[in-house]
Design an enzyme around this catalytic site. Structure first.
Site, short mmCIF file in Angstrom:
data_model
loop_
_atom_site.label_atom_id
_atom_site.label_comp_id
_atom_site.label_asym_id
_atom_site.label_seq_id
_atom_site.Cartn_x
_atom_site.Cartn_y
_atom_site.Cartn_z
N ASN A 80 0.79 -1.23 0.00
CA ASN A 80 0.00 0.00 0.00
C ASN A 80 0.83 1.28 0.00
OD1 ASN A 80 -1.69 -2.06 2.14
ND2 ASN A 80 -2.63 -1.48 0.21
N ILE A 87 1.06 7.03 0.37
CA ILE A 87 0.44 5.90 1.06
C ILE A 87 -1.02 5.76 0.65
CG2 ILE A 87 -0.09 4.95 3.35
CD1 ILE A 87 2.19 6.97 4.33
N CYS A 88 -1.40 4.54 0.31
CA CYS A 88 -2.79 4.24 0.00
C CYS A 88 -3.45 3.75 1.29
CB CYS A 88 -2.86 3.17 -1.09
SG CYS A 88 -4.54 2.78 -1.59
N LEU A 89 -4.10 4.67 1.98
CA LEU A 89 -4.73 4.37 3.26
C LEU A 89 -6.05 5.14 3.31
CD1 LEU A 89 -4.54 3.07 6.10
CD2 LEU A 89 -3.33 5.12 6.84
#
Length: 152
Positions: A80, A87-89
């Site tokens: 992620n 950041i893929c959050l």
């Protein structure tokens, strides 16, 4: 920067100093409260154990109504985390809420290290390896941990 955002960032900083979550530190730049440096230490008893990972957080005057832009400065290998460190959050995008403060953001990122979401990959190689070959994935993570000891 607007006064509400500045006040909130000062409050976040004070809280982070007085009651820091385990394995997390962060502070604004000397002359710029909207730009923070942070460090997340790899959680114990995980492949990330012993790592020291640097991040930057950039806030706008819309904070806390809009999330900061958060990026790892340290090189990362994670399903992620994009190559540029972003950041893929979900809480940094569509699930953002003004109740999140800097401590909550950093704690969520620390949790993401050990509990990635391979269904929403930012790094397809890491996601595939995490799902199909955990031993090799853990080996690559250990390489990143070792690099974190010597990186600037």
């Amino acid at each position: 920067m607007s006064t509400p955002a500045r006040k909130r960032l000062m409050r976040d900083f004070k809280r982070l100093q007085q009651d820091p979550p385990a394995g997390i530190s962060g502070a604004p730049h000397d002359n710029n409260i909207t730009l923070w440096n942070a460090v997340i230490f790899g959680p114990d008893d995980t492949p990330w154990d012993g790592g020291t990972f640097k991040l930057t957080l950039q806030f706008t005057e819309d904070y806390p109504n809009k999330p900061p832009t958060v990026r790892f400065v340290s090189r990362m290998f994670h399903p992620n985390i994009y190559a540029d460190g972003s950041i893929c959050l979900d809480i940094l995008q569509n699930q953002w809420s003004p109740i999140y403060d800097v401590a909550a953001i950093l704690t969520s990122i620390q949790s993401l290290l050990c509990d990635p979401n391979p269904n929403s990959p930012a790094n397809s190689e890491a996601a595939r390896m995490y799902s199909e070959n955990k031993r090799e994935y853990n080996r690559k993570v250990r390489e990143v941990v070792e690099q974190s000891w010597t990186a600037d």
